[in-house]
Design an enzyme around this catalytic site. Structure first.
Site, mmCIF file in Angstrom:
data_model
loop_
_atom_site.group_PDB
_atom_site.id
_atom_site.type_symbol
_atom_site.label_atom_id
_atom_site.label_comp_id
_atom_site.label_asym_id
_atom_site.label_seq_id
_atom_site.Cartn_x
_atom_site.Cartn_y
_atom_site.Cartn_z
ATOM 1 N N HIS A 86 54.233 -11.005 51.307
ATOM 2 C CA HIS A 86 55.783 -10.063 51.813
ATOM 3 C C HIS A 86 56.270 -9.832 50.627
ATOM 4 O O HIS A 86 56.878 -9.144 50.744
ATOM 5 C CB HIS A 86 56.204 -11.540 52.669
ATOM 6 C CG HIS A 86 55.643 -11.629 53.594
ATOM 7 N ND1 HIS A 86 55.036 -12.609 54.163
ATOM 8 C CD2 HIS A 86 54.623 -10.636 54.680
ATOM 9 C CE1 HIS A 86 54.452 -12.619 55.378
ATOM 10 N NE2 HIS A 86 54.344 -11.724 55.906
ATOM 11 N N SER A 122 50.086 -15.221 56.356
ATOM 12 C CA SER A 122 51.585 -16.253 57.159
ATOM 13 C C SER A 122 50.059 -17.614 57.980
ATOM 14 O O SER A 122 50.522 -18.290 58.438
ATOM 15 C CB SER A 122 52.540 -15.683 57.911
ATOM 16 O OG SER A 122 52.811 -14.856 57.288
ATOM 17 N N LYS A 170 55.501 -15.849 72.597
ATOM 18 C CA LYS A 170 54.558 -16.649 71.573
ATOM 19 C C LYS A 170 55.416 -17.781 70.795
ATOM 20 O O LYS A 170 56.683 -17.344 70.632
ATOM 21 C CB LYS A 170 54.192 -15.323 70.438
ATOM 22 C CG LYS A 170 52.871 -15.303 70.815
ATOM 23 C CD LYS A 170 52.973 -14.242 69.425
ATOM 24 C CE LYS A 170 51.471 -13.568 69.350
ATOM 25 N NZ LYS A 170 50.956 -12.642 68.371
ATOM 26 N N ARG A 227 46.535 -5.086 52.951
ATOM 27 C CA ARG A 227 45.584 -6.091 52.360
ATOM 28 C C ARG A 227 44.157 -5.980 52.584
ATOM 29 O O ARG A 227 43.269 -6.021 51.317
ATOM 30 C CB ARG A 227 45.022 -7.500 52.667
ATOM 31 C CG ARG A 227 47.223 -7.847 52.851
ATOM 32 C CD ARG A 227 47.502 -10.146 52.883
ATOM 33 N NE ARG A 227 46.377 -9.717 54.963
ATOM 34 C CZ ARG A 227 45.983 -9.584 55.148
ATOM 35 N NH1 ARG A 227 45.952 -11.616 54.963
ATOM 36 N NH2 ARG A 227 46.093 -10.394 56.516
#
Length: 153
Positions: free
Chosen positions: A17, A128, A41, A90
């Site tokens: 990040h 993460s 969440k 990514r």
């Protein structure tokens, strides 16, 4: 003024990040790091902890602003005057997922452009969710997390 939003959960913030933010900040006058809050969440870290963590990591750059938000990301972009949304890529599967979201966002708010920044090869495996999994089993995540953020874990 060119304003961009880099949205995400940042649960926790990773070196990947940080790399995306540092590489994007030279392209814009102001970059908001937006912590997306999803009420359905439960994150590993509280939103307040994530804000503190990000502030510690980016405290020396006045062009970077940390803020939590709820709701549609494109609506939040409009509310802060951001015409650009930064997304890190990514892998090929990240690209396919992000492309679909960018196209939907463009349908909702055509004036907001999605900017994709490809991660450096050394960061392409860091996410993460993987870091959270390592943390759950008391593994050492220090190689994946900026040193300024470690005290918040």
């Amino acid at each position: 003024m060119k304003i961009a939003l880099f949205p995400g959960s940042f649960d926790p913030v990773t070196k990947a990040h940080v790399d995306i933010v540092k590489r994007s900040v030279s392209l814009f006058d102001k970059v908001y790091i937006g912590i997306g809050v999803n009420s359905t969440k439960k994150g590993l870290l509280s939103v307040e902890t994530r804000e503190q963590m990000l502030r510690a990591v980016f405290q020396n750059d006045t062009r970077i602003h940390i803020v939590a938000y709820e709701g549609l990301t494109v609506a939040f972009c409009k509310s802060i005057g951001a015409a650009y949304m930064i997304r890190g890529i990514r892998t090929v599967s990240d690209f396919e997922y992000e492309k679909a979201i960018a196209q939907m966002n463009h349908s909702l708010e055509p004036e907001i452009e999605s900017i994709f920044i490809v991660s450096k090869p050394g960061y392409s495996s860091i996410s993460s969710s993987i870091v959270r999994e390592i943390m759950r089993y008391n593994g050492d995540v220090s190689q994946f997390i900026p040193k300024e953020a470690l005290e918040y874990l």
